[in-house]
Design an enzyme around this catalytic site. Structure first.
Site, PDB file in Angstrom:
ATOM      1  N   GLU A   1      -7.927  -6.627   5.621  1.00 52.43           N
ATOM      2  CA  GLU A   1      -7.203  -7.772   5.068  1.00 52.43           C
ATOM      3  C   GLU A   1      -6.445  -8.536   6.149  1.00 52.43           C
ATOM      4  O   GLU A   1      -6.338  -9.769   6.089  1.00 52.43           O
ATOM      5  CB  GLU A   1      -6.265  -7.299   3.953  1.00 52.43           C
TER       6      GLU A   1
ATOM      7  N   SER B   1     -11.867 -20.801  -9.536  1.00 50.52           N
ATOM      8  CA  SER B   1     -12.892 -21.278  -8.605  1.00 50.52           C
ATOM      9  C   SER B   1     -12.607 -22.722  -8.215  1.00 50.52           C
ATOM     10  O   SER B   1     -12.182 -23.524  -9.048  1.00 50.52           O
ATOM     11  CB  SER B   1     -14.281 -21.200  -9.243  1.00 50.52           C
TER      12      SER B   1
ATOM     13  N   TYR C   1       0.826  -1.209   0.000  1.00 60.11           N
ATOM     14  CA  TYR C   1       0.000   0.000   0.000  1.00 60.11           C
ATOM     15  C   TYR C   1       0.860   1.259   0.000  1.00 60.11           C
ATOM     16  O   TYR C   1       0.476   2.288  -0.570  1.00 60.11           O
ATOM     17  CB  TYR C   1      -0.943  -0.002   1.207  1.00 60.11           C
TER      18      TYR C   1
END
Length: 401
Positions: free
Chosen positions: A136, A208, A94
């Protein structure tokens, strides 16, 4: 942030609406030039097709619009957080992103980027980064608290490679350390990371999980992207062409918010197109697991080009024999149709009497136009938004809720 600083950020909303993708495109170009090591973290396929730039532009716009009350964005933050944890994004990332984002605002806006505006956006980004990284961290903590859970990347071995159709192959992945495998919510995905010699990069992709939780392995079912050299299909094709039984791949822990609602007995309607059925297969297998017959009414609607590319066709028939499965299969091309088969694309209007059920929950997965079409059909016929769940593969571009 002061009230004036929040207003400065909100004042950029019109610019972001018109030029947001230009800004984020400049941002990614700048970041990868200065920090090329991040190319191993980001999906470079989504850089080429502009999906990532568009998704970031939409996220920045949404944040600017709700700067006075960012808490309303928590559903979006949660979805992004799951994607970030699946890519092992950490707080230090970040900092890098923030530096390049603020620099990009200054470079793209030029003289319009006042010292006050840049200071306001720096504070706004810091607030957003704190919100995101904090959420997170809670997701990482939940992952590691599970039996068999982990954080970051973990090596798994391919123990089975089973062809499900002419295009789709399933890979059965077991932990190489022979440890426990964390459970997951049916519908979630894992990230798989491989080294791509063509790009000279490690590259992650989300797949998935196509089976119900079993405590032993994860199964992913991957479509071969025929004839493409685009990075989007490189990992899938590499799995098909080069990964064999006994090979190792890196996986992140299961993540994702498109999940089966296990706490109720409402009828379930599954609507999929092509490889979009993979998370729905996990949901279906969970509903019928350890039961002679599922007590929940299940409607299965699927569309694909033809029978040769229809993955899990035999498995679905097997499940349908023992459970309350109302099947409706659409093929673009088919010579003769069975009682539950139709020629053409999926048209819910054609089977409206079985689609529209009181208190049913709807799960849609497929390409973005497929999702949008059927989502709006359901709304137009009185289904509440809260009863419709959908999953778009790749960075989110649909704004339906």
């Amino acid at each position: 942030m002061t009230a004036d600083q929040k207003q400065l950020v909100k004042a950029t909303v019109p610019i972001l609406k018109e030029h947001g993708v230009l800004l984020t495109t400049h941002f990614y170009k700048r970041m990868f030039e200065h920090n090329p090591e991040l190319k191993h973290v980001f999906n470079m396929g989504n850089q080429q097709n502009n999906k990532q730039q568009t998704a970031l532009a939409m996220a920045v716009l949404a944040y600017a619009e709700h700067i006075e009350n960012p808490g309303v964005l928590m559903p979006v933050v949660n979805g992004i957080g799951h994607k970030h944890t699946s890519l092992s994004i950490r707080p230090e990332h970040y900092i890098i992103v923030g530096n390049h984002l603020i620099a990009s605002i200054a470079e793209v806006l030029g003289d319009a980027a006042s010292v006050e505006l840049l200071e306001a956006w720096t504070l706004a980004y810091g607030q957003l980064a704190s919100l995101m990284s904090g959420h997170e961290q809670s997701l990482y903590s939940k992952q590691t608290a599970k039996v068999g859970g982990w954080s970051g990347w973990r090596p798994f071995v391919v123990k089975q490679k089973i062809k499900e159709s002419e295009e789709i192959t399933s890979f059965y992945l077991y932990p190489s350390d022979r440890g426990a495998v964390a459970d997951f919510l049916p519908g979630q995905y894992i990230s798989l990371r491989l080294f791509l010699p063509e790009l000279d990069l490690l590259q992650p992709r989300q797949y998935s999980i196509s089976c119900a939780p079993n405590g032993k392995y994860y199964r992913i079912s991957v479509k071969r992207e025929i004839g493409t050299k685009h990075p989007d299909g490189m990992i899938s094709n590499h799995l098909h062409n080069h990964v064999e039984i006994g090979d190792l791949v890196d996986l992140s822990a299961p993540a994702g918010t498109f999940v089966l609602q296990l706490e109720n007995q409402n009828p379930k309607v599954f609507i999929s197109g092509g490889v979009g059925q993979t998370p729905l297969m996990a949901m279906l297998e969970e509903l019928v697991k350890d039961k002679v017959e599922s007590p929940i009414p299940i409607t299965w609607i699927h569309g694909c080009r033809n029978e040769s590319v229809h993955a899990f066709k035999d498995r679905l028939a097997e499940i349908a024999r023992d459970n309350k499965i109302d099947r409706h299969i659409f093929y673009d091309h088919i010579e003769e149709t069975a009682a539950f088969e139709y020629k053409g694309w999926v048209e819910l209007a054609q089977i409206k009497n079985v689609v529209l059920q009181p208190e049913a929950e709807y799960f849609i997965c497929g390409p973005a136009p497929f999702i949008s079409k059927h989502y709006h059909f359901l709304l137009e016929h009185g289904v509440e938004k809260s009863a419709i769940y959908f999953e778009e593969f790749g960075p989110a571009s649909l704004q339906l809720n």
